[in-house]
Motif scaffolding. Structure first.
Motif, short mmCIF file in Angstrom:
data_model
loop_
_atom_site.label_atom_id
_atom_site.label_comp_id
_atom_site.label_asym_id
_atom_site.label_seq_id
_atom_site.Cartn_x
_atom_site.Cartn_y
_atom_site.Cartn_z
N SER A 280 9.49 -2.84 -6.72
CA SER A 280 10.79 -3.08 -7.12
C SER A 280 11.21 -1.98 -8.37
O SER A 280 12.26 -1.74 -8.33
CB SER A 280 10.77 -4.63 -7.97
OG SER A 280 9.81 -4.66 -8.93
N PRO B 290 1.98 -5.78 -9.08
CA PRO B 290 2.75 -6.59 -8.21
C PRO B 290 4.20 -6.02 -8.21
O PRO B 290 5.16 -6.37 -7.17
CB PRO B 290 2.60 -8.02 -9.03
CG PRO B 290 1.33 -7.85 -9.60
CD PRO B 290 1.18 -6.41 -9.85
N ASP B 291 4.98 -5.58 -9.14
CA ASP B 291 6.28 -5.28 -9.60
C ASP B 291 6.47 -3.60 -9.15
O ASP B 291 7.52 -3.10 -9.49
CB ASP B 291 6.70 -5.46 -10.67
CG ASP B 291 6.03 -4.73 -11.87
OD1 ASP B 291 5.11 -3.92 -11.59
OD2 ASP B 291 6.48 -4.65 -13.08
N ALA C 133 1.46 -8.32 -1.63
CA ALA C 133 1.67 -9.25 -2.91
C ALA C 133 2.67 -8.90 -3.55
O ALA C 133 2.85 -9.38 -4.75
CB ALA C 133 0.14 -9.25 -3.78
N GLN C 134 3.44 -7.84 -3.20
CA GLN C 134 4.56 -7.45 -4.19
C GLN C 134 5.67 -8.41 -4.30
O GLN C 134 5.94 -9.19 -3.33
CB GLN C 134 5.16 -6.07 -3.48
CG GLN C 134 4.47 -4.93 -3.36
CD GLN C 134 3.96 -4.05 -4.60
OE1 GLN C 134 5.09 -3.66 -5.55
NE2 GLN C 134 2.75 -4.27 -5.13
N ASP C 135 6.29 -8.46 -5.38
CA ASP C 135 7.31 -9.36 -5.93
C ASP C 135 8.62 -8.82 -5.24
O ASP C 135 9.53 -9.82 -4.76
CB ASP C 135 7.50 -9.38 -7.10
CG ASP C 135 7.96 -8.29 -7.86
OD1 ASP C 135 8.36 -7.22 -7.47
OD2 ASP C 135 8.06 -8.16 -9.31
N ARG C 136 8.75 -7.47 -4.76
CA ARG C 136 9.89 -7.09 -3.77
C ARG C 136 9.28 -6.70 -2.44
O ARG C 136 8.75 -5.74 -2.34
CB ARG C 136 10.63 -6.02 -4.27
CG ARG C 136 11.66 -5.61 -3.35
CD ARG C 136 11.62 -4.20 -2.86
NE ARG C 136 12.51 -3.84 -1.90
CZ ARG C 136 13.73 -3.17 -1.99
NH1 ARG C 136 13.92 -2.65 -3.23
NH2 ARG C 136 14.32 -2.98 -1.04
N PRO C 137 8.98 -7.57 -1.43
CA PRO C 137 8.47 -7.33 -0.04
C PRO C 137 8.85 -6.11 0.66
O PRO C 137 9.78 -5.74 0.58
CB PRO C 137 8.62 -8.60 0.73
CG PRO C 137 9.14 -9.51 -0.20
CD PRO C 137 10.11 -8.96 -1.20
#
Length: 371
Positions: free
Chosen positions: A126, A122-123, A55-59
């Motif tokens: 990143s 989630p971040d 679910a990371q905003d930076r896969p």
């Protein structure tokens, strides 16, 4: 236990890797996330950890789940996580061997680690990887917050949250240089791995007795291999670490402190007291006296002050016990120690011999112990 650090220098960053003569940017570095697991009892936690990375905003380029010598868990994980690379630990049993297996399977520029009972914000990726725009940065760690399943005990001092594998009072609150990150939320450039030689066998957790400090020893060797490199703490890169009720008990606090002392003795023997204990000495001189004074000013916090004093005493006792065993030849040194043969059993033999009987955790035969 990780090190409190110093603020990163102000001013412009060093020239980044992401650029060329035409002014075009290269792609951001790829990231492999490694999760090490050993027991089916944590399967729901493992699923949550894997899900938080997906679910990371930076896969992440890949998620590598390393199963530590547990065939049933290996089969179950391969069936449950088809989008991940699920492999067995190909080295001696324990966290160090599992991490090494994961790094050797990784293909990305950066390798990042999260515990099997932790969930990443989630971040997280990143923010964790942003500092790698500076080529001088070779390692980055984040904040590990404690998620107390049964509530935080009133007596448990926040300065000792390292006991449960989490960030503690005394760590930097801004992006800063540190000696080493906390293992549940750390990363490094994969290209430095051959220079360092990996995590040393025999230092990390395995079985019922909670050794640690393999991250400390690894990052000390990393700095020696690359003088002038930077290892940073990024407070905004957050993971949430599940702390079960069993770790909120006084007996676990004692066991973990004693084991930390023995682990520090092993690291001291490997890299020398100056490197191994520099941060700890500052922590004992500055952070802990403030914690005791603060608790004594509030009458209801006196048990917390007592826990600080007891924690220092028990850790020191473990350190002394470890040094005695090492100096009398009662234990083989781990891989990475000067002149040592590769071994996974030695330091744990020291721990088993040194932990007072009443502090040892008993496990049912054939059943994995909590770690």
């Amino acid at each position: 236990m990780t090190a409190a650090g110093r603020a990163a220098p102000d001013g412009p960053a060093a020239p980044a890797e992401a650029g060329n003569e035409a002014g075009n940017e290269f792609p951001a570095p790829t990231v492999s996330v490694i999760i090490c697991a050993y027991t089916e009892e944590r399967f729901s936690d493992i699923a949550a950890a894997v899900g938080s990375i997906r679910a990371q905003d930076r896969p992440a380029a890949e998620v590598i789940l390393v199963i530590d010598h547990n065939d049933a868990l290996l089969r179950r994980a391969r069936a449950a996580f088809p989008g991940s690379t699920v492999v067995p630990n190909e080295q001696p049993r324990g966290l160090s061997g599992a991490r090494n297996t994961g790094v050797e399977r990784a293909t990305s520029d950066i390798v990042a680690f999260i515990d099997d009972d932790a969930r990443a914000a989630p971040d997280w990726l990143s923010k964790l990887t942003a500092p790698y725009a500076d080529p001088n940065v070779v390692g980055v760690g984040g904040t590990v917050t404690a998620d107390w399943v049964t509530g935080r005990p009133d007596w448990f001092p926040p300065e000792f949250d390292w006991v449960v594998g989490c960030s503690y009072v005394g760590l930097p609150t801004t992006v800063s240089e540190i000696r080493n990150p906390i293992g549940a939320a750390m990363s490094f450039r994969r290209r430095v791995y051959p220079l360092v030689g990996g995590f040393s066998d025999g230092i990390g957790r395995v079985g019922a007795l909670p050794l640690g400090c393999e991250e400390t020893e690894f990052y000390i060797r990393l700095r020696r291999a690359l003088p002038g490199c930077s290892v940073l703490h990024v407070p905004g890169a957050v993971v949430h670490h599940r702390v079960p009720g069993a770790r909120a008990r006084w007996t676990y606090f004692q066991r973990r402190c004693f084991a930390e002392g023995i682990s520090k003795a092993i690291v001291t023997d490997s890299v020398g007291a100056t490197a191994a204990l520099e941060a700890e000495r500052a922590y004992v001189r500055r952070t802990l006296p403030r914690a005791v004074a603060r608790s004594l000013r509030a009458r209801e916090d006196w048990p917390r002050a007592g826990a600080v004093v007891a924690g220092v005493a028990v850790t020191a006792a473990g350190y002394g016990r470890g040094l005695v065993a090492l100096r009398t030849g009662g234990v083989a040194r781990p891989n990475g120690s000067p002149g040592a043969a590769r071994t996974a059993a030695g330091p744990r033999a020291t721990l088993a011999a040194g932990v007072p009987h009443q502090l040892r955790k008993r496990s049912a035969p054939g059943r994995p112990s909590a770690r």
